[in-house]
Motif scaffolding. Sequence first.
Motif, mmCIF file in Angstrom:
data_model
loop_
_atom_site.group_PDB
_atom_site.id
_atom_site.type_symbol
_atom_site.label_atom_id
_atom_site.label_comp_id
_atom_site.label_asym_id
_atom_site.label_seq_id
_atom_site.Cartn_x
_atom_site.Cartn_y
_atom_site.Cartn_z
ATOM 1 N N THR A 1 0.972 -1.304 0.126
ATOM 2 C CA THR A 1 0.017 -0.186 0.132
ATOM 3 C C THR A 1 1.059 1.111 -0.041
ATOM 4 O OG1 THR A 1 -1.567 -1.225 1.392
ATOM 5 C CG2 THR A 1 -1.826 1.193 1.225
ATOM 6 N N ARG A 2 0.340 2.175 -0.731
ATOM 7 C CA ARG A 2 1.105 3.537 -0.703
ATOM 8 C C ARG A 2 0.257 4.875 -0.693
ATOM 9 N NH1 ARG A 2 -0.220 5.939 -4.446
ATOM 10 N NH2 ARG A 2 0.241 5.949 -6.614
ATOM 11 N N MET A 3 0.718 5.687 -0.133
ATOM 12 C CA MET A 3 0.084 7.164 -0.392
ATOM 13 C C MET A 3 0.777 7.946 -1.337
ATOM 14 S SD MET A 3 -2.771 6.944 1.139
ATOM 15 C CE MET A 3 -3.414 8.800 1.131
ATOM 16 N N LEU B 1 15.225 2.233 -14.460
ATOM 17 C CA LEU B 1 15.480 2.723 -15.770
ATOM 18 C C LEU B 1 15.236 4.125 -16.061
ATOM 19 C CD1 LEU B 1 17.480 2.352 -18.496
ATOM 20 C CD2 LEU B 1 15.440 1.273 -19.555
ATOM 21 N N ARG B 2 13.679 4.370 -15.914
ATOM 22 C CA ARG B 2 13.107 5.539 -15.974
ATOM 23 C C ARG B 2 13.961 6.718 -15.359
ATOM 24 N NH1 ARG B 2 7.404 6.147 -18.138
ATOM 25 N NH2 ARG B 2 7.614 4.232 -19.078
ATOM 26 N N TYR B 3 13.848 6.467 -14.111
ATOM 27 C CA TYR B 3 14.558 7.542 -13.151
ATOM 28 C C TYR B 3 16.018 7.524 -13.104
ATOM 29 C CZ TYR B 3 9.433 8.137 -12.705
ATOM 30 O OH TYR B 3 8.328 8.300 -12.680
ATOM 31 N N LEU C 1 -15.058 2.142 -10.585
ATOM 32 C CA LEU C 1 -15.333 3.359 -11.243
ATOM 33 C C LEU C 1 -14.471 3.333 -12.527
ATOM 34 C CD1 LEU C 1 -14.552 5.629 -8.366
ATOM 35 C CD2 LEU C 1 -16.664 5.266 -8.981
ATOM 36 N N LYS C 2 -13.338 2.768 -12.599
ATOM 37 C CA LYS C 2 -12.465 2.592 -13.774
ATOM 38 C C LYS C 2 -11.640 1.400 -13.953
ATOM 39 C CE LYS C 2 -9.350 6.293 -14.333
ATOM 40 N NZ LYS C 2 -8.882 7.501 -14.750
ATOM 41 N N ARG C 3 -11.478 0.923 -15.303
ATOM 42 C CA ARG C 3 -10.750 -0.300 -15.349
ATOM 43 C C ARG C 3 -9.800 -0.137 -16.432
ATOM 44 N NH1 ARG C 3 -10.886 -5.287 -17.954
ATOM 45 N NH2 ARG C 3 -10.610 -7.220 -16.293
ATOM 46 N N LYS C 4 -8.664 -0.207 -16.272
ATOM 47 C CA LYS C 4 -7.679 -0.053 -17.325
ATOM 48 C C LYS C 4 -6.848 -1.388 -17.590
ATOM 49 C CE LYS C 4 -6.333 4.493 -16.915
ATOM 50 N NZ LYS C 4 -5.132 5.319 -17.144
ATOM 51 N N ASP C 5 -6.870 -2.142 -18.663
ATOM 52 C CA ASP C 5 -6.283 -3.399 -18.814
ATOM 53 C C ASP C 5 -4.902 -3.460 -19.717
ATOM 54 O OD1 ASP C 5 -5.603 -5.934 -19.267
ATOM 55 O OD2 ASP C 5 -7.580 -6.605 -19.935
ATOM 56 N N PRO D 1 -0.818 -3.827 -23.482
ATOM 57 C CA PRO D 1 0.396 -3.216 -22.907
ATOM 58 C C PRO D 1 0.511 -1.927 -23.259
ATOM 59 C CG PRO D 1 0.732 -5.415 -23.803
ATOM 60 C CD PRO D 1 -0.595 -5.090 -24.422
ATOM 61 N N LYS D 2 1.264 -1.170 -22.546
ATOM 62 C CA LYS D 2 1.639 0.353 -22.940
ATOM 63 C C LYS D 2 2.990 0.126 -23.955
ATOM 64 C CE LYS D 2 0.286 3.174 -19.366
ATOM 65 N NZ LYS D 2 0.671 4.654 -18.928
ATOM 66 N N PRO D 3 3.079 1.227 -24.842
ATOM 67 C CA PRO D 3 3.993 1.066 -25.521
ATOM 68 C C PRO D 3 5.583 0.712 -25.064
ATOM 69 C CG PRO D 3 2.839 3.167 -25.852
ATOM 70 C CD PRO D 3 2.541 2.597 -24.712
ATOM 71 N N LEU E 1 12.245 -2.791 -12.779
ATOM 72 C CA LEU E 1 13.142 -2.616 -13.495
ATOM 73 C C LEU E 1 13.156 -1.631 -14.183
ATOM 74 C CD1 LEU E 1 16.325 -3.443 -13.885
ATOM 75 C CD2 LEU E 1 15.461 -5.262 -15.406
ATOM 76 N N GLU E 2 11.977 -1.418 -15.031
ATOM 77 C CA GLU E 2 11.941 -0.370 -15.937
ATOM 78 C C GLU E 2 11.880 0.914 -15.303
ATOM 79 O OE1 GLU E 2 9.658 1.864 -19.063
ATOM 80 O OE2 GLU E 2 9.098 1.524 -16.827
ATOM 81 N N HIS E 3 10.948 0.849 -14.065
ATOM 82 C CA HIS E 3 10.973 2.245 -13.584
ATOM 83 C C HIS E 3 12.188 2.694 -13.066
ATOM 84 C CE1 HIS E 3 10.079 4.647 -9.783
ATOM 85 N NE2 HIS E 3 9.083 4.818 -10.449
#
Length: 229
Positions: A72-74, A187-189, A132-136, A141-143, A183-185
């Motif tokens: 869990t995170r805020m 790389l991103r930062y 309320l919202k569903r993103k599959d 998958p994202k690019p 791992l991708e996260h």
Amino acid sequence: MILQRDNLPNIDQISEEMSHVLGDYDTTELRQFFVYYQQCQAGAKEFGTKLENLDSEFEMLDNHNPIHHMETRMKSPRSLIRKLAKKGHAFSFDAIKNNIFDIAGIRVITNYLDDINTVESALTKQSDVTLLKRKDYISHPKPSGYRSLHLVVSVPVFRANGPVATPVEIQLRTVGMDMWASLEHKLRYKTDVKKAKVEQFSDQLKNYSSELNQIETNMQHIFNHLQEK
Ligand code: 0O2
């Protein structure tokens, strides 16, 4: 007796501190925001309990528990303001309430692919939960190759004046998807890696995402076969 208190800041103190960052700003908006922030935290606790109860039930009744672990995170106020700006909104309580649904977030990591739908269904069919919202991002998958199922669900939080529907974002993903996203996260930062290297790693990760998907699909088949026996 309360065994553990959340280390929440005093609302007057935090409004004072934030007004230094945001300049000449009406602090009533800030107060509303922090009250809402705490409400979202309470919403995450409600869902945390629901998921823990499901986890115990699966553990006790089934020979397979779909839940591997949960986090869990805020969202930090800083990251929230950044996200609001990215969406083209200035800081206001209404802008936050109408546009940011992941102030409270729960990540559910599952063992296998099918476990994602098992947990989704067990949670969303509860009578006090509204989807309320569903993103599959698993089917689509994202690019980048990112895969996960994102749900925004709301639950009533019982405030001193009565119940209020409160949104929480739930990200569901397998152990493999989680390893990939971490791992991708990273790389991103990472800012100290050469651009060409980042591009090379990004391409590799994109390929690994579909390879992982294939491996997870195959492992699901083996698992199903063993379950039937
Ligand atoms: P953090 O630190 O996780 O809070 P919306 O327009 O509001 O419906 P939203 O939430 O802006 O949609 O975007 P999205 O892409 O549906 O979900 C954002 C979150 O998903 C991110 O959180 C990440 O946790 C995760 N995510 C999305 N895309 C990627 C990706 O390509 N790689 C990785 N590693 N994670 C991703 P935040 O808000 O960025 O931060």
